[in-house]
Write a protein that holds these residues in place. Structure first.
Motif, PDB file in Angstrom:
ATOM      1  N   PRO A  69      29.789 -15.741 -12.467  1.00  0.00           N
ATOM      2  CA  PRO A  69      28.435 -16.097 -12.929  1.00  0.00           C
ATOM      3  C   PRO A  69      27.422 -16.179 -11.799  1.00  0.00           C
ATOM      4  N   HIS A  70      27.781 -16.764 -10.665  1.00  0.00           N
ATOM      5  CA  HIS A  70      26.827 -16.877  -9.568  1.00  0.00           C
ATOM      6  C   HIS A  70      26.587 -15.531  -8.891  1.00  0.00           C
ATOM      7  N   ALA A  71      27.569 -14.635  -8.909  1.00  0.00           N
ATOM      8  CA  ALA A  71      27.341 -13.289  -8.385  1.00  0.00           C
ATOM      9  C   ALA A  71      26.333 -12.548  -9.259  1.00  0.00           C
ATOM     10  N   ALA A  72      26.446 -12.709 -10.582  1.00  0.00           N
ATOM     11  CA  ALA A  72      25.482 -12.072 -11.477  1.00  0.00           C
ATOM     12  C   ALA A  72      24.073 -12.640 -11.273  1.00  0.00           C
ATOM     13  N   GLU A  73      23.987 -13.943 -11.084  1.00  0.00           N
ATOM     14  CA  GLU A  73      22.684 -14.568 -10.834  1.00  0.00           C
ATOM     15  C   GLU A  73      22.095 -14.082  -9.510  1.00  0.00           C
ATOM     16  N   TYR A  74      22.916 -13.972  -8.485  1.00  0.00           N
ATOM     17  CA  TYR A  74      22.448 -13.503  -7.178  1.00  0.00           C
ATOM     18  C   TYR A  74      21.947 -12.060  -7.272  1.00  0.00           C
ATOM     19  N   ASN A  75      22.653 -11.226  -8.022  1.00  0.00           N
ATOM     20  CA  ASN A  75      22.254  -9.826  -8.165  1.00  0.00           C
ATOM     21  C   ASN A  75      20.955  -9.689  -8.955  1.00  0.00           C
ATOM     22  N   ARG A  76      20.753 -10.551  -9.941  1.00  0.00           N
ATOM     23  CA  ARG A  76      19.501 -10.483 -10.710  1.00  0.00           C
ATOM     24  C   ARG A  76      18.299 -10.818  -9.829  1.00  0.00           C
ATOM     25  N   ASN A  77      18.472 -11.715  -8.882  1.00  0.00           N
ATOM     26  CA  ASN A  77      17.367 -12.133  -8.020  1.00  0.00           C
ATOM     27  C   ASN A  77      17.290 -11.335  -6.724  1.00  0.00           C
ATOM     28  N   TRP A  78      18.186 -10.377  -6.545  1.00  0.00           N
ATOM     29  CA  TRP A  78      18.201  -9.594  -5.306  1.00  0.00           C
ATOM     30  C   TRP A  78      17.021  -8.644  -5.272  1.00  0.00           C
ATOM     31  N   ASN A  79      16.304  -8.627  -4.172  1.00  0.00           N
ATOM     32  CA  ASN A  79      15.169  -7.721  -3.963  1.00  0.00           C
ATOM     33  C   ASN A  79      15.302  -7.142  -2.570  1.00  0.00           C
ATOM     34  N   PHE A  80      15.677  -5.876  -2.504  1.00  0.00           N
ATOM     35  CA  PHE A  80      15.912  -5.241  -1.215  1.00  0.00           C
ATOM     36  C   PHE A  80      14.643  -5.189  -0.372  1.00  0.00           C
ATOM     37  N   PHE A  81      13.478  -5.055  -1.037  1.00  0.00           N
ATOM     38  CA  PHE A  81      12.217  -4.885  -0.316  1.00  0.00           C
ATOM     39  C   PHE A  81      11.466  -6.203  -0.134  1.00  0.00           C
ATOM     40  N   ALA A  82      12.125  -7.322  -0.334  1.00  0.00           N
ATOM     41  CA  ALA A  82      11.445  -8.614  -0.196  1.00  0.00           C
ATOM     42  C   ALA A  82      10.957  -8.798   1.236  1.00  0.00           C
ATOM     43  N   GLY A  83       9.700  -9.234   1.384  1.00  0.00           N
ATOM     44  CA  GLY A  83       9.126  -9.489   2.700  1.00  0.00           C
ATOM     45  C   GLY A  83       8.570  -8.271   3.391  1.00  0.00           C
ATOM     46  N   MET A  84       8.577  -7.108   2.760  1.00  0.00           N
ATOM     47  CA  MET A  84       8.062  -5.880   3.363  1.00  0.00           C
ATOM     48  C   MET A  84       6.691  -5.561   2.797  1.00  0.00           C
ATOM     49  N   SER A  85       5.861  -4.952   3.615  1.00  0.00           N
ATOM     50  CA  SER A  85       4.534  -4.540   3.159  1.00  0.00           C
ATOM     51  C   SER A  85       4.642  -3.259   2.339  1.00  0.00           C
ATOM     52  N   GLU A  86       3.543  -2.878   1.699  1.00  0.00           N
ATOM     53  CA  GLU A  86       3.557  -1.664   0.879  1.00  0.00           C
ATOM     54  C   GLU A  86       3.846  -0.436   1.735  1.00  0.00           C
ATOM     55  N   GLY A  87       3.259  -0.401   2.935  1.00  0.00           N
ATOM     56  CA  GLY A  87       3.514   0.736   3.815  1.00  0.00           C
ATOM     57  C   GLY A  87       4.966   0.818   4.239  1.00  0.00           C
ATOM     58  N   GLU A  88       5.567  -0.338   4.559  1.00  0.00           N
ATOM     59  CA  GLU A  88       6.972  -0.344   4.950  1.00  0.00           C
ATOM     60  C   GLU A  88       7.873   0.061   3.797  1.00  0.00           C
ATOM     61  N   ILE A  89       7.489  -0.362   2.577  1.00  0.00           N
ATOM     62  CA  ILE A  89       8.285   0.014   1.405  1.00  0.00           C
ATOM     63  C   ILE A  89       8.240   1.524   1.195  1.00  0.00           C
ATOM     64  N   ARG A  90       7.039   2.126   1.284  1.00  0.00           N
ATOM     65  CA  ARG A  90       6.922   3.572   1.093  1.00  0.00           C
ATOM     66  C   ARG A  90       7.671   4.331   2.186  1.00  0.00           C
ATOM     67  N   GLN A  91       7.596   3.834   3.423  1.00  0.00           N
ATOM     68  CA  GLN A  91       8.312   4.491   4.511  1.00  0.00           C
ATOM     69  C   GLN A  91       9.823   4.423   4.301  1.00  0.00           C
ATOM     70  N   ARG A  92      10.310   3.281   3.845  1.00  0.00           N
ATOM     71  CA  ARG A  92      11.749   3.131   3.604  1.00  0.00           C
ATOM     72  C   ARG A  92      12.202   4.009   2.449  1.00  0.00           C
ATOM     73  N   GLN A  93      11.393   4.113   1.412  1.00  0.00           N
ATOM     74  CA  GLN A  93      11.736   4.977   0.286  1.00  0.00           C
ATOM     75  C   GLN A  93      11.758   6.440   0.697  1.00  0.00           C
ATOM     76  N   ALA A  94      10.800   6.839   1.569  1.00  0.00           N
ATOM     77  CA  ALA A  94      10.781   8.224   2.038  1.00  0.00           C
ATOM     78  C   ALA A  94      12.009   8.531   2.881  1.00  0.00           C
ATOM     79  N   GLN A  95      12.418   7.580   3.721  1.00  0.00           N
ATOM     80  CA  GLN A  95      13.616   7.777   4.528  1.00  0.00           C
ATOM     81  C   GLN A  95      14.863   7.883   3.664  1.00  0.00           C
ATOM     82  N   SER A  96      14.934   7.060   2.623  1.00  0.00           N
ATOM     83  CA  SER A  96      16.101   7.105   1.737  1.00  0.00           C
ATOM     84  C   SER A  96      16.155   8.418   0.974  1.00  0.00           C
ATOM     85  N   ALA A  97      14.976   8.920   0.564  1.00  0.00           N
ATOM     86  CA  ALA A  97      14.951  10.191  -0.172  1.00  0.00           C
ATOM     87  C   ALA A  97      15.359  11.355   0.720  1.00  0.00           C
TER      88      ALA A  97
END
Length: 217
Positions: A69-97
């Motif tokens: 149950p706590h693993a499911a709760e942790y996964n629901r609240n997981w945000n990989f891009f937490a604390g990143m700016s919009e530019g950093e998010i777009r750059q990370r998405q471009a690198q992943s693609a």
């Protein structure tokens, strides 16, 4: 008139032995961990952990251990891009693609049967047809006519010679020399921890034994 039938049980006093103090303690602690189990990392949870989750995007190899149950709760609240700016998010998405993971060569080890046999055969102009002598190995119809007739070998003998990186016309002395060379090169004390060299060593020993049995070595 006879009296009504009255049921009289044979045993009317069924007693149950009360549990001992040790049994009562084990019964009360329903969250007791079994040997080898670890407690859930969620604060206040005493259930055994069965799932793991990464601690952060910068520590993907370090994990928390949670119950289901706590693993499911942790996964629901997981945000990989937490604390990143919009530019950093777009750059990370471009690198992943584009693929930001390290790559490796789809190349066999130099000790493998295929790589060594191909390199040895190509250098001598063997193992492929070159009718126009493009690789300067003296090929063509004239050289083929003047070439000495090769001895006939069975499939097992040909495979054994290939395991030793030798041509089909190799004599006994050349077979013994190549066998000694490969054993020294592929030995665990000299291969630098290359697991493919250990498999190569097994094939070399088996091939040499077969050639000796066939009176070729």
């Amino acid at each position: 008139m006879a009296r009504a039938f009255q049921y009289k049980p044979k045993f009317v006093d069924i007693r149950v032995r009360p549990p001992s103090a040790e049994e009562a303690a084990q019964t009360d602690d329903v969250y007791a961990l079994k040997p080898g189990e670890r407690a859930c990392d969620h604060p206040g949870c005493r259930v055994a952990a069965t799932a793991r989750a990464p601690k952060s995007r910068d520590m993907l190899n370090e994990h928390y251990w949670f119950c289901q149950p706590h693993a499911a709760e942790y996964n629901r609240n997981w945000n990989f891009f937490a604390g990143m700016s919009e530019g950093e998010i777009r750059q990370r998405q471009a690198q992943s693609a584009a693929g930001d993971r390290p790559t490796w060569q789809f190349k066999a080890s130099k000790f493998s049967r295929e790589a060594a046999a191909a390199a040895h055969g190509f250098g001598r102009g063997q193992g492929f047809a070159d009718p126009f002598n493009m690789f300067g190995n003296g090929g063509g119809a004239a050289s083929a006519a003047n070439a000495p007739e090769r001895r006939r070998l069975g499939k097992l003998e040909r495979n054994a010679l290939a395991d030793l990186d030798l041509d089909e016309d190799a004599d006994a002395a050349k077979i013994r020399t190549r066998y000694t060379e490969l054993v020294k090169r592929c030995h665990p004390d000299a291969n630098g921890g290359d697991r493919s060299a250990e498999h190569k060593l097994q094939r070399v020993i088996k091939a040499y034994q077969l050639l000796k049995k066939s009176k070729l070595a």
